[in-house]
Design a protein around this motif. Sequence first.
Motif, PDB file in Angstrom:
ATOM      1  N   ARG A 127      -8.158  93.645 -50.308  1.00 27.17           N
ATOM      2  CA  ARG A 127      -8.771  93.075 -51.512  1.00 27.17           C
ATOM      3  C   ARG A 127      -8.505  91.581 -51.598  1.00 27.17           C
ATOM      4  O   ARG A 127      -9.382  90.798 -51.956  1.00 27.17           O
ATOM      5  CB  ARG A 127      -8.230  93.777 -52.766  1.00 27.17           C
ATOM      6  N   HIS A 128      -7.285  91.196 -51.276  1.00 28.36           N
ATOM      7  CA  HIS A 128      -6.953  89.772 -51.352  1.00 28.36           C
ATOM      8  C   HIS A 128      -7.735  88.979 -50.312  1.00 28.36           C
ATOM      9  O   HIS A 128      -8.180  87.862 -50.580  1.00 28.36           O
ATOM     10  CB  HIS A 128      -5.456  89.566 -51.158  1.00 28.36           C
TER      11      HIS A 128
ATOM     12  N   VAL B  18     -11.907  85.065 -48.936  1.00 24.52           N
ATOM     13  CA  VAL B  18     -13.105  84.701 -48.170  1.00 24.52           C
ATOM     14  C   VAL B  18     -14.237  84.302 -49.107  1.00 24.52           C
ATOM     15  O   VAL B  18     -14.919  83.287 -48.901  1.00 24.52           O
ATOM     16  CB  VAL B  18     -13.534  85.871 -47.261  1.00 24.52           C
ATOM     17  N   ALA B  19     -14.453  85.097 -50.163  1.00 15.92           N
ATOM     18  CA  ALA B  19     -15.552  84.803 -51.087  1.00 15.92           C
ATOM     19  C   ALA B  19     -15.323  83.490 -51.827  1.00 15.92           C
ATOM     20  O   ALA B  19     -16.248  82.677 -51.974  1.00 15.92           O
ATOM     21  CB  ALA B  19     -15.716  85.948 -52.087  1.00 15.92           C
TER      22      ALA B  19
ATOM     23  N   LEU C 165     -15.006  89.503 -58.010  1.00 14.98           N
ATOM     24  CA  LEU C 165     -13.617  89.625 -57.564  1.00 14.98           C
ATOM     25  C   LEU C 165     -12.686  88.761 -58.409  1.00 14.98           C
ATOM     26  O   LEU C 165     -11.552  89.155 -58.708  1.00 14.98           O
ATOM     27  CB  LEU C 165     -13.517  89.230 -56.087  1.00 14.98           C
ATOM     28  N   LEU C 166     -13.172  87.592 -58.806  1.00 18.56           N
ATOM     29  CA  LEU C 166     -12.356  86.712 -59.644  1.00 18.56           C
ATOM     30  C   LEU C 166     -12.154  87.314 -61.031  1.00 18.56           C
ATOM     31  O   LEU C 166     -11.088  87.155 -61.644  1.00 18.56           O
ATOM     32  CB  LEU C 166     -13.027  85.344 -59.747  1.00 18.56           C
ATOM     33  N   ALA C 167     -13.162  88.021 -61.528  1.00 19.80           N
ATOM     34  CA  ALA C 167     -13.023  88.692 -62.821  1.00 19.80           C
ATOM     35  C   ALA C 167     -11.945  89.767 -62.754  1.00 19.80           C
ATOM     36  O   ALA C 167     -11.158  89.944 -63.692  1.00 19.80           O
ATOM     37  CB  ALA C 167     -14.358  89.305 -63.240  1.00 19.80           C
TER      38      ALA C 167
ATOM     39  N   CYS D 177     -18.228  86.750 -66.263  1.00 23.26           N
ATOM     40  CA  CYS D 177     -18.672  87.355 -65.008  1.00 23.26           C
ATOM     41  C   CYS D 177     -20.171  87.643 -65.050  1.00 23.26           C
ATOM     42  O   CYS D 177     -20.893  87.378 -64.083  1.00 23.26           O
ATOM     43  CB  CYS D 177     -17.887  88.637 -64.746  1.00 23.26           C
ATOM     44  N   THR D 178     -20.640  88.164 -66.171  1.00 28.84           N
ATOM     45  CA  THR D 178     -22.072  88.443 -66.320  1.00 28.84           C
ATOM     46  C   THR D 178     -22.887  87.163 -66.215  1.00 28.84           C
ATOM     47  O   THR D 178     -23.937  87.121 -65.554  1.00 28.84           O
ATOM     48  CB  THR D 178     -22.338  89.126 -67.670  1.00 28.84           C
ATOM     49  N   ALA D 179     -22.406  86.102 -66.867  1.00 29.50           N
ATOM     50  CA  ALA D 179     -23.117  84.821 -66.812  1.00 29.50           C
ATOM     51  C   ALA D 179     -23.158  84.281 -65.391  1.00 29.50           C
ATOM     52  O   ALA D 179     -24.200  83.786 -64.927  1.00 29.50           O
ATOM     53  CB  ALA D 179     -22.436  83.814 -67.741  1.00 29.50           C
TER      54      ALA D 179
END
Length: 243
Positions: free
Chosen positions: A40-41, A46-47, A94-96, A117-119
């Motif tokens: 996950r990390h 990467v993203a 992922l940041l959320a 996150c939606t925005a």
Amino acid sequence: MTSAWTSAPTVSATVAPPSGPPAVATRRRTAGPPPERGARHRRLAVALVAAPAVWLVAWTLMRVDGSRGPGWGWTAAHVAFLVASTTYAVAAVLLARTASGGPTPAPAVRLVVGAACTAAVAGAAAFVGQAAIDLYVGAHAATRDAMHDVYAPILAVPGVETWLFGVGPSLLFAGVFVLVLVAALRRRVPGAAAWLFGVGNLAQVAGRTLPPRFVALEGVGIGLEVLALGVAAAGAHDPRHGR
């Protein structure tokens, strides 16, 4: 007649040591973090790094050749914008998770993270639509002047220009900034990531809105965003196993 008192024979029993090797006390090893934690990390790292880095590549291609109109630079730049926008959407999700990880967040925090996150994802979708239209126009126009004729009927569709070329894209960077800020305030990422991304975002907007001689500010801003999300990736705490 004498009677002899006979005493019962005493038997001395010796306890034999137990057969087999002696018991060895073993220390129970504590279970480490689940194996998916590292995966996950890595996905988050990467993203976070790839999204602004590919965006910087796309911006550079536009400055080198894409601004001239249809051609290899225009096409390559907008393909890169497509990739960067999609990667930004993944990074936002992922940041959320990172921003809302660790100790159970307050309902207000979860609401802000969800809205941001939606925005961000909606803004990324708008950028994807914009890049797709730009690629279509570039493929159907021979010159820069001819591009206006191809754009005209597309932009005449209600909502297209306002959403895909106006409000929508701005939501991406605003949403990502809020996510980084919340993650920093909750000590899920280093605080430097938030102010670096904020300054980078301002520089990027300035480079797009000021006269052309200030266009380099946009590149500087994107570079700061690359640095900001790199810092966030390097110091991000796992969503379920905060340090």
